[in-house]
Design a protein around this motif. Structure first.
Motif, PDB file in Angstrom:
ATOM      1  N   UNK A 128       0.811  -1.212   0.000  1.00  0.00           N
ATOM      2  CA  UNK A 128       0.000   0.000   0.000  1.00  0.00           C
ATOM      3  C   UNK A 128       0.852   1.273   0.000  1.00  0.00           C
ATOM      4  N   UNK A 129       2.043   1.197   0.688  1.00  0.00           N
ATOM      5  CA  UNK A 129       2.896   2.379   0.701  1.00  0.00           C
ATOM      6  C   UNK A 129       3.338   2.764  -0.703  1.00  0.00           C
ATOM      7  N   UNK A 130       3.644   1.722  -1.512  1.00  0.00           N
ATOM      8  CA  UNK A 130       4.063   1.996  -2.897  1.00  0.00           C
ATOM      9  C   UNK A 130       2.878   2.495  -3.731  1.00  0.00           C
ATOM     10  N   UNK A 131       1.703   1.922  -3.510  1.00  0.00           N
ATOM     11  CA  UNK A 131       0.502   2.368  -4.238  1.00  0.00           C
ATOM     12  C   UNK A 131       0.219   3.833  -3.903  1.00  0.00           C
ATOM     13  N   UNK A 132       0.336   4.163  -2.592  1.00  0.00           N
ATOM     14  CA  UNK A 132       0.079   5.546  -2.175  1.00  0.00           C
ATOM     15  C   UNK A 132       1.109   6.498  -2.765  1.00  0.00           C
ATOM     16  N   UNK A 133       2.377   6.046  -2.830  1.00  0.00           N
ATOM     17  CA  UNK A 133       3.433   6.896  -3.382  1.00  0.00           C
ATOM     18  C   UNK A 133       3.201   7.155  -4.872  1.00  0.00           C
ATOM     19  N   UNK A 134       2.703   6.133  -5.587  1.00  0.00           N
ATOM     20  CA  UNK A 134       2.500   6.251  -7.019  1.00  0.00           C
ATOM     21  C   UNK A 134       1.230   7.036  -7.368  1.00  0.00           C
ATOM     22  N   UNK A 135       0.164   6.780  -6.621  1.00  0.00           N
ATOM     23  CA  UNK A 135      -1.149   7.309  -7.018  1.00  0.00           C
ATOM     24  C   UNK A 135      -1.786   8.255  -6.009  1.00  0.00           C
ATOM     25  N   UNK A 136      -1.138   8.446  -4.866  1.00  0.00           N
ATOM     26  CA  UNK A 136      -1.770   9.228  -3.807  1.00  0.00           C
ATOM     27  C   UNK A 136      -2.123  10.648  -4.215  1.00  0.00           C
TER      28      UNK A 136
END
Length: 446
Positions: free
Chosen positions: A51-59
């Protein structure tokens, strides 16, 4: 939530909308979890990205989407609650400091509302109802034009089936082919020289001095003469200057117009060559054209009267939008005509006056239609399409063309609606009949 509506100007309003930051964060997390189900990243299987990577990419993108949605929903809710008819789009600006509750996000929404349009008594409004007739003289003129469109030329002096053209000197109506060279202060200039240049004398294509010098020449003869270019001549290098031209007539042809006979009638689509039927067809076409132009001029007079009779403030945002639309339409039209407009600016401000009139009329017409039940009926739309189709070879194909596309029908519906408004105003206003000569109506005065 939203604050009370604040009046800034005649039509301009402002309100503040706010909502908890927690609501935004909750929605962002929800949408990121949905994205995580299909997210991809090197070294991870689809849907298994942390989720941290998803948030970094799309947040950042998701947060903006949520904010836009929340602001839009809050503004629409406030507009509905206050029964506001919003014109155009609101200008949204973040708000901070005094008045913003802790843990909330606040935005100022500045916007315009539609004006109240009241169409009062139209009995004093002055309207010109244009009228025009098609006489036998107009039919004769049209036949002359059609003959000239089918003209063919023969070399003067050469005997043929139609004669030799008589006088061998150049006169109006002849087609001259010549070489010419122009000089200013003894020096040739760009565009001042040509070979085998052909034009018809008397059509006004060339400057008067040029035509006058060519008149009377015979094939093989030359003439030198001065020519003064007008100050507003399109060629800036020679505008306002006097040049010395030498022309040499190489070929002179006389114009033979076709006789008005059965063959001529057949060339116009009258299969049996009947001249009476040909004149009847021409009259019918002219009357259809006259009818359209008369209606257009009467409509313009009605619209002018409405603009004068109904006063109200027009939303600036709608004028700006229409100005941009007109600018883009102009650009596209010029591009379709083959003009290079890639680097040509089209400031919407150039269209402000036209856009303001269009918006004003649109609001007036909408009010008239709503207040007086002037909507276009299905029968009227069908009749209008069938009227359009009559001028085509295959009317049924044209009818099918319109009814197969909702957008095309919408255009017809708009025309019928305008006609309903025109007829309504004509019945309520002070109407003066104005008879226009045929040539003036058709723009043939020149």
């Amino acid at each position: 939530m939203a604050t009370a509506v604040e009046t800034l100007d005649k039509l301009e309003r402002r309100l503040t909308i706010s909502f908890p930051i927690a609501d935004v964060q909750s929605e962002v997390e929800k949408r990121l979890k949905l994205r995580a189900r299909t997210a991809k990243a090197p070294g991870f299987r689809p849907g298994k990205v942390p989720m941290k990577m998803v948030a970094a990419q799309h947040g950042y993108q998701v947060e903006n989407e949520v904010l836009n949605d929340k602001v839009g929903q809050a503004f629409n809710a406030a507009a509905n609650e206050n029964k506001l008819r919003v014109a155009g789009y609101p200008r949204i600006e973040p708000k901070s400091g005094e008045g913003v509750a802790e843990g909330s996000l606040a935005f100022d929404a500045t916007f315009e509302i539609y004006p109240e349009v009241v169409v009062g008594d139209l009995s004093s409004a002055e309207v010109e109802q244009v009228k025009a007739e098609v006489s036998e003289a107009e039919i004769d003129k049209t036949i002359d034009i059609l003959r000239k469109q089918r003209v063919h030329f023969h070399v003067k002096g050469e005997q043929g089936a139609h004669g030799d053209g008589g006088d061998l000197s150049a006169k109006n109506g002849d087609r001259a082919t010549l070489d010419f060279v122009g000089k200013i202060d003894g020096v040739e200039f760009a565009g001042g020289k040509a070979e085998d240049f052909a034009f018809v004398l008397g059509e006004g294509r060339m400057l008067p001095e040029f035509e006058a010098a060519t008149l009377g020449l015979r094939s093989g003869e030359s003439k030198t003469f001065p020519l003064s270019f007008p100050a507003d001549y399109h060629g800036k290098d020679v505008a306002g200057k006097t040049a010395e031209f030498t022309v040499t007539l190489k070929k002179l042809e006389w114009a033979h117009l076709p006789e008005v006979d059965a063959e001529f009638a057949k060339s116009l689509g009258v299969d049996d060559g009947d001249l009476v039927k040909m004149r009847a067809d021409i009259k019918e076409n002219l009357e259809r054209e006259v009818k359209g132009r008369v209606k257009a001029k009467t409509k313009d007079s009605v619209m002018d009267a409405l603009v004068k009779a109904v006063e109200f403030d027009v939303p600036k945002s709608l004028v700006e939008q229409d100005g941009q639309r007109l600018a883009e339409m102009t650009r596209q039209d010029m591009a379709q005509r083959g003009m290079n407009v890639a680097d040509v600016p089209f400031p919407p401000e150039l269209f402000t006056v036209q856009a303001e009139r269009r918006v004003r009329l649109g609001l007036i017409l909408a009010e008239l239609v709503k207040a007086n039940n002037l909507q276009a009926t299905a029968e009227q739309i069908k009749a209008q399409v069938e009227d359009f189709a009559q001028s085509y070879e295959d009317p049924q194909q044209v009818v099918k063309y319109y009814f197969s596309d909702r957008n095309r029908l919408a255009e017809v519906e708009a025309l019928v609606l305008e006609e309903n408004v025109v007829n309504y105003v004509l019945g309520k206003s002070k109407v003066t009949d104005k008879v226009l000569p045929f040539d003036e109506l058709m723009g043939n005065n020149a």
